[in-house]
Write an enzyme that holds these catalytic residues in place. Structure first.
Site, short mmCIF file in Angstrom:
data_model
loop_
_atom_site.label_atom_id
_atom_site.label_comp_id
_atom_site.label_asym_id
_atom_site.label_seq_id
_atom_site.Cartn_x
_atom_site.Cartn_y
_atom_site.Cartn_z
N ASP A 229 0.86 -1.19 0.00
CA ASP A 229 0.00 0.00 0.00
C ASP A 229 0.89 1.24 0.00
OD1 ASP A 229 -2.03 2.05 0.82
OD2 ASP A 229 -3.27 0.27 1.09
N ASP A 230 0.43 2.30 -0.67
CA ASP A 230 1.21 3.55 -0.62
C ASP A 230 0.60 4.55 0.38
OD1 ASP A 230 -1.03 4.52 -1.90
OD2 ASP A 230 0.06 5.37 -3.61
N GLY B 10 -5.20 4.95 2.29
CA GLY B 10 -5.22 3.96 3.38
C GLY B 10 -4.63 4.54 4.65
N LEU C 179 -6.66 -4.72 -4.68
CA LEU C 179 -7.67 -3.72 -4.31
C LEU C 179 -7.14 -2.29 -4.46
CD1 LEU C 179 -8.94 -5.45 -1.03
CD2 LEU C 179 -10.02 -5.53 -3.27
N TYR D 177 -13.33 7.00 -14.00
CA TYR D 177 -13.14 5.89 -13.05
C TYR D 177 -13.77 4.60 -13.59
CZ TYR D 177 -13.99 2.98 -8.91
OH TYR D 177 -14.06 1.92 -8.03
N VAL E 190 -23.18 5.86 2.80
CA VAL E 190 -23.51 5.32 4.12
C VAL E 190 -22.54 5.90 5.15
CG1 VAL E 190 -23.69 3.25 5.54
CG2 VAL E 190 -24.44 3.18 3.17
N ARG F 135 -25.37 15.21 -8.99
CA ARG F 135 -24.08 15.55 -9.61
C ARG F 135 -24.00 14.92 -10.99
NH1 ARG F 135 -20.80 13.77 -4.41
NH2 ARG F 135 -22.28 12.09 -4.73
#
Ligand SMILES: NC(=O)c1ccc[n+]([C@@H]2O[C@H](COP(=O)([O-])OP(=O)(O)OC[C@H]3O[C@@H](n4cnc5c(N)ncnc54)[C@H](O)[C@@H]3O)[C@@H](O)[C@H]2O)c1
Length: 311
Positions: free
Chosen positions: A31-32, A36, A72, A140, A184, A272
């Site tokens: 992970d960078d 995260g 992921l 995206y 949520v 949007r």
């Protein structure tokens, strides 16, 4: 089983890591920490801080020597993808290519890659099956769709089986309520703090909300599937990970009001650009292929999520 998670310090990845480490798994995380958090890390996980698009990836993957890779790590924000589509594509498409190459070179038996409901865009049917028309509405969604092709391009014909898991709208503990986080997380944290949440659109738009615990169990079932998951055809290796059920944002807000005891206002603003009206993904293919289905009762899952934001 040795499982390497890219993006393991993020929302879904950290939930997966903590669950795997309660069982008979060794977990590695790459992970960078761009979105995260170090606080999400389990002390027993092997970890390396690096960018999946950088030069150190292959050596790190080889060092961990995973049996399986769960990919992921991604640029996950739609507005960021609109503001900087080049960066979005670099991380989501070329990052997936780099992880796939590294996984195959390290001898991983399977790679599962996170895709998204965003690949479909406005649905031609509800709930959507994997072969439905793909009309992604934003960079995206386009990068996630291209990443699926790249995964197949890199791994078809190798010893590494693969699948793209198209997650619906995931919610649960550790989701970021900052910035463009899931609705949520944003509603739960604002209502909990007795602050007015903002709802974009009429509130009649629908989403397929899936609890992160169910997403973790989908990934674990796919990791364990005895048969190949990379079926023939462009959507062969793609699996919806979803409930198949539509819920309106107004219904979600009402359920959250009851749990948080928030009876204040909700600020409504215009939808949007690129926001779709309806979304639900049919999970039947995943159920047949790896015997998984979403099980978490919605109210209980929402309650756990609110409880986490109340810490
Ligand atoms: N949360 C959802 O509702 C949802 C829905 C559909 C698909 N997905 C997909 O699931 C995956 C996980 O999403 P999430 O909600 O946990 O997001 P997240 O932002 O919490 O996690 C992504 C993780 O990847 C890391 N990362 C980002 N770019 C990186 C890079 N270049 N190199 C190394 N690490 C990098 C981040 O630091 C973060 O820890 C993503 O691929 C996302 O597109 C999520």
């Amino acid at each position: 089983m040795r499982v390497l998670i890219t993006g393991g310090a993020g929302f879904i990845g950290s939930n997966l890591m903590w669950t795997l480490l309660t069982g008979d798994y060794q977990v590695g995380v790459i992970d960078d920490y761009s979105t995260g958090h170090f606080e999400n890390m389990h002390p027993a996980a092997w970890s390396r801080t690096l960018d999946i698009t950088g030069p150190d990836l292959a050596a790190a993957v080889a060092e961990f020597a995973p049996d399986a890779v769960v990919h992921l790590a991604a640029q996950t924000s739609v507005p960021v993808s609109v503001a900087d589509p080049v960066r979005d594509r670099l991380v989501n498409v070329e990052g997936t290519r780099a992880v796939a190459r590294a996984a195959a070179a390290a001898g991983a038996r399977r790679m599962l890659s996170a895709s998204s409901a965003a690949v479909y865009g406005e649905p031609e049917m509800v709930p959507l099956v994997e072969t439905a028309l793909k009309r992604p509405e934003n960079p995206y969604g386009r990068s996630k769709l291209e990443a699926e092709s790249v995964l197949a391009e890199e791994l078809r014909g190798t010893a590494t089986d693969f699948a793209s898991l198209r997650f619906a709208n995931v919610f649960g503990p550790r989701q970021d309520a900052q910035g463009e986080g899931g609705v949520v997380a944003i509603f739960a944290s604002r209502m909990q703090a007795k602050e007015t949440p903002t709802l974009y659109g009429t509130g009649a738009q629908t989403r397929d909300f899936i609890y992160v615990g169910d997403v973790v169990s989908a990934i674990m079932s796919a990791l364990d599937a005895p048969q190949a998951l990379a079926l023939e055809g462009p959507d062969g290796p793609a699996y919806n990970v979803s409930t198949g059920t539509e819920l309106t944002i107004d219904e979600l807000a009402s359920a959250l009001r009851l749990i948080t005891h928030y009876f204040g206002g909700i600020e409504k603003r215009p939808a949007r650009e690129g926001d779709i009206e309806r979304s639900a993904l049919d999970p039947a293919k995943a159920q047949v292929a790896f015997g998984w289905q979403a099980r978490a009762p919605f109210e209980t899952a929402l309650g756990r999520t609110v409880g986490w934001f109340a810490r």
